[in-house]
Design an enzyme around this catalytic site. Structure first.
Site, PDB file in Angstrom:
ATOM      1  N   TRP A 192      42.095 -17.236 -23.915  1.00 49.61           N
ATOM      2  CA  TRP A 192      40.673 -16.935 -23.361  1.00 49.61           C
ATOM      3  C   TRP A 192      39.681 -17.616 -24.327  1.00 49.61           C
ATOM      4  CZ3 TRP A 192      36.739 -14.418 -26.097  1.00 49.61           C
ATOM      5  CH2 TRP A 192      35.726 -14.034 -25.261  1.00 49.61           C
ATOM      6  N   ARG A 204      41.171  -4.443 -19.860  1.00 48.77           N
ATOM      7  CA  ARG A 204      39.778  -4.213 -19.566  1.00 48.77           C
ATOM      8  C   ARG A 204      39.514  -2.996 -18.831  1.00 48.77           C
ATOM      9  NH1 ARG A 204      35.256  -7.940 -16.936  1.00 48.77           N
ATOM     10  NH2 ARG A 204      33.775  -7.825 -18.481  1.00 48.77           N
ATOM     11  N   LYS A 243      30.808 -15.862  -6.888  1.00 46.55           N
ATOM     12  CA  LYS A 243      31.645 -16.054  -7.844  1.00 46.55           C
ATOM     13  C   LYS A 243      32.710 -15.115  -7.706  1.00 46.55           C
ATOM     14  CE  LYS A 243      31.694 -15.790 -12.974  1.00 46.55           C
ATOM     15  NZ  LYS A 243      30.580 -15.523 -14.014  1.00 46.55           N
ATOM     16  N   TRP A 244      34.051 -15.570  -7.514  1.00 42.33           N
ATOM     17  CA  TRP A 244      35.140 -14.829  -7.401  1.00 42.33           C
ATOM     18  C   TRP A 244      35.912 -14.521  -8.601  1.00 42.33           C
ATOM     19  CZ3 TRP A 244      37.324 -13.445  -2.312  1.00 42.33           C
ATOM     20  CH2 TRP A 244      38.682 -12.844  -2.134  1.00 42.33           C
ATOM     21  N   ASP A 245      35.926 -13.440  -9.320  1.00 45.30           N
ATOM     22  CA  ASP A 245      36.294 -13.352 -10.656  1.00 45.30           C
ATOM     23  C   ASP A 245      37.743 -12.653 -10.682  1.00 45.30           C
ATOM     24  OD1 ASP A 245      36.563 -13.369 -13.268  1.00 45.30           O
ATOM     25  OD2 ASP A 245      34.457 -12.558 -13.705  1.00 45.30           O
ATOM     26  N   ASN A 252      39.996 -10.583 -13.672  1.00 42.16           N
ATOM     27  CA  ASN A 252      39.842 -10.199 -15.284  1.00 42.16           C
ATOM     28  C   ASN A 252      41.058  -9.918 -15.708  1.00 42.16           C
ATOM     29  OD1 ASN A 252      37.406 -11.875 -15.556  1.00 42.16           O
ATOM     30  ND2 ASN A 252      36.027 -10.432 -14.958  1.00 42.16           N
ATOM     31  N   CYS A 281      36.931 -17.795 -10.700  1.00 41.19           N
ATOM     32  CA  CYS A 281      36.692 -17.685 -12.243  1.00 41.19           C
ATOM     33  C   CYS A 281      37.891 -16.541 -12.776  1.00 41.19           C
ATOM     34  CB  CYS A 281      35.318 -17.027 -12.386  1.00 41.19           C
ATOM     35  SG  CYS A 281      35.061 -16.292 -14.006  1.00 41.19           S
ATOM     36  N   ASP A 302      34.727 -18.612 -20.313  1.00 43.43           N
ATOM     37  CA  ASP A 302      33.768 -18.006 -20.712  1.00 43.43           C
ATOM     38  C   ASP A 302      33.085 -18.476 -21.925  1.00 43.43           C
ATOM     39  OD1 ASP A 302      33.602 -16.160 -18.896  1.00 43.43           O
ATOM     40  OD2 ASP A 302      34.882 -14.688 -19.813  1.00 43.43           O
TER      41      ASP A 302
HETATM   42  C1  GLA Z   1      34.264 -12.441 -16.700  1.00 41.50           C
HETATM   43  C2  GLA Z   1      33.792 -13.877 -16.309  1.00 41.50           C
HETATM   44  C3  GLA Z   1      32.299 -13.738 -17.005  1.00 41.50           C
HETATM   45  C4  GLA Z   1      31.369 -12.758 -16.346  1.00 41.50           C
HETATM   46  C5  GLA Z   1      32.575 -11.419 -16.507  1.00 41.50           C
HETATM   47  C6  GLA Z   1      31.547 -10.023 -15.963  1.00 41.50           C
HETATM   48  O1  GLA Z   1      34.695 -12.490 -18.104  1.00 41.50           O
HETATM   49  O2  GLA Z   1      34.191 -14.850 -16.717  1.00 41.50           O
HETATM   50  O3  GLA Z   1      31.817 -14.843 -16.401  1.00 41.50           O
HETATM   51  O4  GLA Z   1      31.438 -12.612 -14.888  1.00 41.50           O
HETATM   52  O5  GLA Z   1      33.602 -11.459 -16.283  1.00 41.50           O
HETATM   53  O6  GLA Z   1      32.400  -8.944 -16.172  1.00 41.50           O
END
Ligand code: GLA
Length: 743
Positions: A212, A456, A489-491, A493, A539, A561
């Site tokens: 990361w 998370r 923005k399709w995240d 995590n 993302c 990030d």
């Molecule tokens: C991830 C993304 C960030 C942001 C956060 C929000 O870490 O990479 O850009 O959108 O989530 O929780």
């Protein structure tokens, strides 16, 4: 582009502008080509129709290449000759002891399979891979596809090896379909989708590793008998490794020498390997990761593998990357936004994190519109009761405490500033503290009776289930319909744990990771086709799923990030090995940088960020007047230059992994415009500066530096080089950008 087939030689020769790829079907007996002292020429008996790979490299005229078999057979030795054959798809248990091999378990309990040739087909164009991302053509003249049919007579397994050569690209796209043509079930336990033997072992391996916030660092190591293994078992392509591997000659550099690369168009777990066998010949492969993948084929069922894009270059690593960039930009990425200029955006994540309300958002947006920014993106925290990252994923309902009246009036207001409005989602996730989880505790990936491992503070929705897929499509579409949202923005995590499904039968549990990917691809296809005007950016905790699979659905990806300019030099440089700059999100963020604490100037941050899809990730209201003016200058500059920044030829010149400097350039297709970016990490006392040698200009054309007006010939800029004088008094973290126009 051509596909030559010789029935007499039983040879297939795939050819594009600069590359040849040659396969041969072997007869029942193969001569070793050596005469023993007793006059005998030994032969190996084989099942008739073994498919071998004779050559992959610089274009050859069509002819009989069968003589190349001799260098793979070698002399008699302790090992069986079968083990040394240059199989197009190797199998275990038949004398081949390499790692990458196809394994399929049958009703007798063994996993030995031996596919032999059963015919071929050639068609114009390229068919889509059902349910999977893949390169495509827009007309049948753009490509030709060869399908070789294979079968295992004993178990009834059938296979189709598919190869596409393109008229306008030196890439070859390759995939495999397996079909159970027998009564009894078969279980695929190992599937290298592309596996190519190489003569000799004189190679370096290149792969892109990371973590990361420091994704896709270029690592180059000599290939030894210990081999190289690059993989993800995470259920995502991952921050740690990218589904990319290359072999190159030890002398290959960015501009000269040979390289052979694989890039897997897949966003889940994968395994890529390079190995050297005891014959001192090498093999490179990429495909499904057997640690987390099995697939049951009942009678008549088929498994379609994802696609591998194979690239050979004799013009160094830039030559390799250029082939990927052009193919992906024009024939992988789809939709309205493929060719359109991408908007300059501002994202509120690092400006506010979860702590925002309408007033704060509008303040940032207003400032942004005043300097010409075109899109405002509202990041995490707008839904459920999400004021920190411990809740609400899955509850895609606006938090009206923060945004009274919901998204529609906010979008309207932002539109009234002359900007588009965009929104963050993390659709594949579920927080244990959410209404969705309380209603559907079995909708996450899990195993009954075991702890559900959180990362998370969240779990992953089981995207292999149709009911979950439908929920995600409905929930996301509902929000997208509720306001004028023009960017998403399709995240994603976290990575998978307990990657099993409450819905799957026991004998299909090991399919869950891949079924998740198929479900995700289906969901994304439904959403992006329902909202064709929306620009989607994927993302995954930054660049944890920066792969060609995602690019098929979403034309850009948040690269990392880590927005620190110095770190970004490495991240963007490494990412460019396989992916075009038009795919990389790159933003100016605040200093001290939130990931590294480093302080760099607005100009340096701007010069790095303009090399990708440019944007901002900060509160413009907190900038000094001076910095705000610099921000405005970059907005203006990118608007002028983004045509060439997105579609020009990107060339790496000086690697940030090798020293204090970094440099790259963009040249427009017609070579009339060129942009050179040069960066220096630490200042050097008494340094004589640096000369940068540009590439791919027209030698006898005259180029004018648009800032100073000074003119140079293309030859001067390329062969004598441009002296780079970083500003005085000296300081760390400097950059210079030169924009040239052909006079
Ligand atoms: C991830 C993304 C960030 C942001 C956060 C929000 O870490 O990479 O850009 O959108 O989530 O929780």
């Amino acid at each position: 582009m051509a596909i030559y087939v010789s029935r007499e030689l039983k040879q297939f020769h795939l050819q594009n502008a600069n590359t040849s790829y040659i396969l041969k079907v072997l007869p029942e007996k193969v001569s070793l080509g050596i005469k023993l002292p007793n006059g005998r020429i030994p032969e190996i008996p084989l099942p008739e129709g073994t498919l071998v790979n004779l050559y992959w490299g610089k274009k050859l005229p069509d002819g009989d290449m069968g003589y190349l078999m001799q260098s793979f057979n070698g002399a008699a030795s302790f090992d069986s000759m079968e083990g040394r054959l240059p199989y197009e798809m190797p199998f275990h248990g038949v004398g081949y002891y390499g790692d990458a091999a196809l394994k399929v378990k049958n009703a007798q309990g063994n996993d030995l399979v031996y596919l032999t040739y059963a015919g071929y087909d050639i068609c114009k164009g390229k068919k889509p891979l059902k349910g999977l991302p893949a390169t495509y053509v827009e007309s049948d003249d753009e490509a030709e596809t060869l399908v070789i049919y294979m079968e295992d007579k004993l178990t009834g397994l059938k296979a189709e090896f598919s190869y596409t050569v393109f008229a306008g690209s030196d890439a070859i796209a390759r995939s495999v379909k397996l079909v159970n043509g027998a009564e009894d079930p078969l279980r695929v336990t190992r599937l290298p989708v592309a596996s190519v033997p190489f003569y000799g072992k004189d190679f370096d391996v290149i792969h892109l590793h990371g973590a990361w916030a420091r994704e896709r660092a270029v690592e180059r190591v000599p290939l030894t008998h210990a081999g190289a293994r690059v993989e993800s078992m995470r259920g995502a392509s991952g921050h740690e490794e990218n589904p990319f591997i290359a072999l190159c000659r030890p002398g290959t550099d960015e501009f000269t020498g040979e390289a052979w690369a694989f890039n897997f168009i897949y966003s889940g777990s994968f395994l890529a390997e390079a190995e050297v066998h005891n014959s001192d010949n090498a093999r490179m492969s990429i495909g499904m990761n057997p640690s987390v993948f099995e697939w049951l084929l009942e009678k008549g069922e088929e498994f379609q593998s994802p696609e591998v894009v194979m690239v050979y270059s004799d013009k160094g690593l830039n030559g390799m990357s250029d082939i990927y960039h052009k193919l992906y930009r024009t024939r992988l990425v789809r939709g309205e936004w493929r060719d359109k200029e991408r908007p300059i955006l501002i994202n509120n994540w690092e400006a506010t994190y979860f702590d925002f309300n309408t007033e704060k958002i509008l303040k940032i947006a207003e400032k942004a519109s005043a300097i010409g920014i075109e899109l405002f993106v509202l990041d995490d925290g707008w839904f459920g009761v999400r004021n920190t990252d411990n809740c609400s994923l899955g509850d895609w309902v606006v938090n009206e405490d923060k945004l009274p009246g919901g998204l529609a009036p906010l979008a309207e207001k932002i539109n009234s500033y002359g900007m588009k409005f965009g929104l963050w989602f993390e659709p594949e996730m579920i927080s244990p503290n959410s209404d969705l989880y309380r209603a559907h505790p079995d909708w996450c990936l899990h195993i009954d009776g075991r702890k559900r491992t959180e990362q998370r503070q969240q779990l992953i929705l089981d995207m292999s289930r149709r009911d979950v897929q439908d929920y995600v499509v409905e929930a996301v579409s509902g929000v997208l319909r509720s306001a004028n949202i023009e960017y998403v923005k399709w995240d994603m995590n976290r990575n998978m744990t307990e990657y099993f499904s409450a819905k799957a039968a026991p004998e299909r549990q090991m399919e869950t990771q891949h079924r998740y990917m198929l479900g995700l691809y289906d969901v994304m296809e439904r959403i992006v086709s329902a909202f064709p005007y929306i620009l989607f950016e994927s993302c995954s905790g930054g660049g944890g799923r920066f792969d060609a699979g995602m690019l098929y659905y979403m034309p850009q990806t948040w690269t990392s990030d880590d927005t620190d300019a110095m770190e970004r030099l490495k991240i963007q440089y490494g990412t460019s090995y396989a992916y075009p700059t038009s795919a990389m999100g790159a933003h100016i963020s605040a200093v001290p940088n939130h990931q590294t604490g480093r302080v760099t100037s607005m100009d340096v941050r701007g010069d790095v960020a303009m090399s990708g899809n440019f944007g901002f990730e900060l509160d413009l209201g907190k900038l000094s007047e001076e910095d705000l003016a610099v921000a405005a200058k970059y907005v203006e500059r990118v608007k002028k230059l983004r045509g060439i920044l997105q579609k020009g030829t990107f060339t790496r010149i000086v690697s940030p992994f090798e020293g204090n400097y970094c440099s790259w350039q963009f040249v427009s297709e017609d070579a009339k415009q060129a942009i050179l970016c040069a960066f220096r990490r630490l200042s050097e006392p008494a340094s004589s500066g640096k000369r940068v040698y540009m590439k791919d200009l027209v030698p006898d054309a005259v180029y004018r530096d648009t800032e100073t007006g000074k003119t140079y010939s293309g030859a001067e800029l390329m062969y004598a080089g441009l002296p780079i004088r970083f500003p005085f008094p000296p300081k760390d973290y400097s950059s210079l950008v030169f924009v040239f126009e052909k006079v």
